[in-house]
Scaffold this motif. Structure first.
Motif, PDB file in Angstrom:
ATOM      1  N   LEU A  46      -1.463  14.721   0.659  1.00 18.56           N
ATOM      2  CA  LEU A  46      -2.113  15.630  -0.267  1.00 18.56           C
ATOM      3  C   LEU A  46      -3.591  15.717   0.116  1.00 18.56           C
ATOM      4  CD1 LEU A  46      -1.489  15.683  -4.082  1.00 18.56           C
ATOM      5  CD2 LEU A  46      -3.776  15.999  -3.156  1.00 18.56           C
ATOM      6  N   VAL A  47      -4.084  16.932   0.320  1.00 21.49           N
ATOM      7  CA  VAL A  47      -5.429  17.132   0.845  1.00 21.49           C
ATOM      8  C   VAL A  47      -6.231  18.007  -0.108  1.00 21.49           C
ATOM      9  CG1 VAL A  47      -6.783  18.050   2.770  1.00 21.49           C
ATOM     10  CG2 VAL A  47      -4.601  16.925   3.214  1.00 21.49           C
ATOM     11  N   THR A  48      -7.467  17.596  -0.387  1.00 28.42           N
ATOM     12  CA  THR A  48      -8.422  18.415  -1.124  1.00 28.42           C
ATOM     13  C   THR A  48      -9.638  18.649  -0.227  1.00 28.42           C
ATOM     14  OG1 THR A  48      -9.786  16.677  -2.123  1.00 28.42           O
ATOM     15  CG2 THR A  48      -7.690  17.175  -3.212  1.00 28.42           C
ATOM     16  N   LYS A  49     -10.657  19.281  -0.785  1.00 26.24           N
ATOM     17  CA  LYS A  49     -11.885  19.515  -0.024  1.00 26.24           C
ATOM     18  C   LYS A  49     -12.573  18.197   0.324  1.00 26.24           C
ATOM     19  CE  LYS A  49     -14.274  23.015  -1.326  1.00 26.24           C
ATOM     20  NZ  LYS A  49     -15.153  23.910  -2.129  1.00 26.24           N
ATOM     21  N   ARG A  50     -12.309  17.137  -0.470  1.00 27.80           N
ATOM     22  CA  ARG A  50     -13.041  15.879  -0.323  1.00 27.80           C
ATOM     23  C   ARG A  50     -12.193  14.700   0.147  1.00 27.80           C
ATOM     24  NH1 ARG A  50     -14.482  18.510  -4.716  1.00 27.80           N
ATOM     25  NH2 ARG A  50     -12.833  17.519  -5.910  1.00 27.80           N
ATOM     26  N   GLU A  51     -10.870  14.763  -0.054  1.00 25.75           N
ATOM     27  CA  GLU A  51     -10.072  13.574   0.248  1.00 25.75           C
ATOM     28  C   GLU A  51      -8.677  13.898   0.755  1.00 25.75           C
ATOM     29  OE1 GLU A  51     -11.333  12.953  -3.418  1.00 25.75           O
ATOM     30  OE2 GLU A  51     -10.220  14.756  -3.827  1.00 25.75           O
ATOM     31  N   GLU A  52      -8.045  12.857   1.251  1.00 26.70           N
ATOM     32  CA  GLU A  52      -6.650  12.907   1.669  1.00 26.70           C
ATOM     33  C   GLU A  52      -5.927  11.727   1.023  1.00 26.70           C
ATOM     34  OE1 GLU A  52      -4.987  13.094   6.020  1.00 26.70           O
ATOM     35  OE2 GLU A  52      -5.027  11.008   5.332  1.00 26.70           O
ATOM     36  N   VAL A  53      -4.740  11.971   0.475  1.00 29.61           N
ATOM     37  CA  VAL A  53      -3.962  10.936  -0.195  1.00 29.61           C
ATOM     38  C   VAL A  53      -2.615  10.796   0.503  1.00 29.61           C
ATOM     39  CG1 VAL A  53      -3.059  10.093  -2.393  1.00 29.61           C
ATOM     40  CG2 VAL A  53      -5.021  11.657  -2.376  1.00 29.61           C
ATOM     41  N   ARG A  54      -2.240   9.541   0.790  1.00 26.96           N
ATOM     42  CA  ARG A  54      -0.934   9.245   1.396  1.00 26.96           C
ATOM     43  C   ARG A  54      -0.263   8.117   0.619  1.00 26.96           C
ATOM     44  NH1 ARG A  54      -1.453   7.529   7.477  1.00 26.96           N
ATOM     45  NH2 ARG A  54       0.791   7.329   7.145  1.00 26.96           N
ATOM     46  N   TYR A  55       1.045   8.093   0.694  1.00 31.13           N
ATOM     47  CA  TYR A  55       1.834   6.980   0.152  1.00 31.13           C
ATOM     48  C   TYR A  55       2.148   6.026   1.296  1.00 31.13           C
ATOM     49  CZ  TYR A  55       5.989   4.429  -1.360  1.00 31.13           C
ATOM     50  OH  TYR A  55       6.896   3.443  -1.647  1.00 31.13           O
ATOM     51  N   LEU A  56       1.979   4.728   1.044  1.00 31.73           N
ATOM     52  CA  LEU A  56       2.316   3.712   2.044  1.00 31.73           C
ATOM     53  C   LEU A  56       3.354   2.751   1.486  1.00 31.73           C
ATOM     54  CD1 LEU A  56      -1.155   2.629   3.541  1.00 31.73           C
ATOM     55  CD2 LEU A  56       0.343   4.506   4.249  1.00 31.73           C
ATOM     56  N   ALA A  57       4.423   2.585   2.224  1.00 31.37           N
ATOM     57  CA  ALA A  57       5.388   1.523   1.963  1.00 31.37           C
ATOM     58  C   ALA A  57       5.008   0.325   2.831  1.00 31.37           C
ATOM     59  CB  ALA A  57       6.797   2.002   2.275  1.00 31.37           C
ATOM     60  N   GLU A  58       5.779  -0.751   2.736  1.00 31.06           N
ATOM     61  CA  GLU A  58       5.478  -1.946   3.520  1.00 31.06           C
ATOM     62  C   GLU A  58       5.484  -1.621   5.012  1.00 31.06           C
ATOM     63  OE1 GLU A  58       8.215  -4.979   2.325  1.00 31.06           O
ATOM     64  OE2 GLU A  58       7.625  -4.863   0.214  1.00 31.06           O
ATOM     65  N   GLY A  59       4.465  -2.143   5.715  1.00 34.00           N
ATOM     66  CA  GLY A  59       4.362  -1.875   7.140  1.00 34.00           C
ATOM     67  C   GLY A  59       2.925  -1.999   7.605  1.00 34.00           C
ATOM     68  N   THR A  60       2.708  -1.693   8.894  1.00 40.34           N
ATOM     69  CA  THR A  60       1.383  -1.769   9.507  1.00 40.34           C
ATOM     70  C   THR A  60       0.951  -0.379   9.937  1.00 40.34           C
ATOM     71  OG1 THR A  60       1.817  -4.026  10.280  1.00 40.34           O
ATOM     72  CG2 THR A  60       0.016  -2.830  11.336  1.00 40.34           C
ATOM     73  N   TYR A  61      -0.309  -0.038   9.652  1.00 44.20           N
ATOM     74  CA  TYR A  61      -0.807   1.309   9.896  1.00 44.20           C
ATOM     75  C   TYR A  61      -2.180   1.247  10.559  1.00 44.20           C
ATOM     76  CZ  TYR A  61       2.673   2.257   6.261  1.00 44.20           C
ATOM     77  OH  TYR A  61       3.831   2.307   5.517  1.00 44.20           O
ATOM     78  N   ALA A  62      -2.426   2.151  11.480  1.00 42.58           N
ATOM     79  CA  ALA A  62      -3.760   2.370  12.052  1.00 42.58           C
ATOM     80  C   ALA A  62      -4.324   3.616  11.385  1.00 42.58           C
ATOM     81  CB  ALA A  62      -3.680   2.545  13.555  1.00 42.58           C
ATOM     82  N   VAL A  63      -5.457   3.454  10.728  1.00 45.90           N
ATOM     83  CA  VAL A  63      -6.022   4.549   9.935  1.00 45.90           C
ATOM     84  C   VAL A  63      -7.378   4.941  10.510  1.00 45.90           C
ATOM     85  CG1 VAL A  63      -6.722   5.292   7.633  1.00 45.90           C
ATOM     86  CG2 VAL A  63      -4.839   3.659   7.892  1.00 45.90           C
ATOM     87  N   GLU A  64      -7.473   6.143  11.043  1.00 46.92           N
ATOM     88  CA  GLU A  64      -8.709   6.620  11.640  1.00 46.92           C
ATOM     89  C   GLU A  64      -9.696   7.039  10.553  1.00 46.92           C
ATOM     90  OE1 GLU A  64      -7.923   9.704  14.397  1.00 46.92           O
ATOM     91  OE2 GLU A  64      -6.791   8.423  15.780  1.00 46.92           O
ATOM     92  N   ALA A  65     -10.973   6.794  10.838  1.00 52.79           N
ATOM     93  CA  ALA A  65     -12.006   7.218   9.903  1.00 52.79           C
ATOM     94  C   ALA A  65     -12.193   8.725   9.946  1.00 52.79           C
ATOM     95  CB  ALA A  65     -13.322   6.514  10.231  1.00 52.79           C
ATOM     96  N   GLY A  66     -12.184   9.293  11.142  1.00 50.20           N
ATOM     97  CA  GLY A  66     -12.450  10.719  11.258  1.00 50.20           C
ATOM     98  C   GLY A  66     -13.798  11.040  10.622  1.00 50.20           C
ATOM     99  N   SER A  67     -13.824  12.080   9.806  1.00 49.98           N
ATOM    100  CA  SER A  67     -15.054  12.454   9.103  1.00 49.98           C
ATOM    101  C   SER A  67     -15.156  11.804   7.726  1.00 49.98           C
ATOM    102  CB  SER A  67     -15.127  13.976   8.950  1.00 49.98           C
ATOM    103  OG  SER A  67     -13.995  14.456   8.239  1.00 49.98           O
TER     104      SER A  67
END
Length: 200
Positions: free
Chosen positions: A117-138
């Motif tokens: 889910l994306v707005t002008k200011r943020e992005e929202v994701r659902y995470l289940a159990e696991g390992t994730y690499a999350v980029e900072a981007g802007s």
């Protein structure tokens, strides 16, 4: 290939679709989201909904009755998911209106974890159990909202965690910041909403 679902939320909450959308994106107008898409000079590849917000039915639309057990966005997500051809799904225009609809739209991410889910200011994701690499981007802030009591490890951020319990309703994991271009997120147990947010 990406699916871009645009709903009927306030246009000022949406990112600029002229720069957000990429060549080859499959753009879905969800009811009144058709107007938002057209206001940016773009066209829909698919339109779906009961069109009570739009006020007319676009030609070739998938039409559902106004009285139904699923929201227009849920029906659109199901339709797009059944196509099984999209690597990423982005939901735009799903916040900023009625609070009950906003909360429900966020919770739909649990049923469709491939969506963001994306707005002008943020992005929202659902995470289940696991390992994730999350980029900072802007983005500047990185937050986690547990849906159930969870255990979380974080590295590459200003406030790291090591298999730390995260209770529902606590604020420990709100407004973290990146220390590198990428953060490592390991959810040992539980379920989270992850939010990347711009610095205002």
């Amino acid at each position: 290939m990406r699916a871009i679902l645009v709903c009927a939320g306030p246009r000022e909450e949406a990112p600029d679709l002229r720069t957000f959308c990429q060549p080859g994106d499959f753009i879905v107008g969800v009811d009144g989201g058709v107007q938002t898409i057209e206001s940016f000079g773009l066209t829909c590849d698919l339109t779906i909904g009961d069109f009570d917000s739009l006020g007319y039915v676009p030609e070739g639309a998938i039409v559902h009755p106004a009285e139904k057990d699923e929201t227009d966005l849920e029906l659109a997500l199901r339709t797009v998911s059944e196509k099984k051809q999209f690597e990423d799904t982005f939901i735009i225009g799903a916040t900023g209106g009625r609070l009950d609809m906003t909360v429900q739209n966020v919770y739909l991410l649990k049923r469709y974890p491939e969506a963001r889910l994306v707005t002008k200011r943020e992005e929202v994701r659902y995470l289940a159990e696991g390992t994730y690499a999350v980029e900072a981007g802007s983005y500047y802030y990185l937050s986690f909202i547990p849906l159930v009591p969870s255990t979380l490890s974080l590295s590459g951020v200003k406030y790291p965690l090591d298999a730390h319990p995260v209770p529902v309703g606590g604020s420990l994991t709100v407004s973290n910041e990146w220390c590198a271009s990428e953060a490592k997120v390991e959810l040992h147990q539980g379920e989270l909403l992850m939010m990347r947010t711009l610095k205002e």
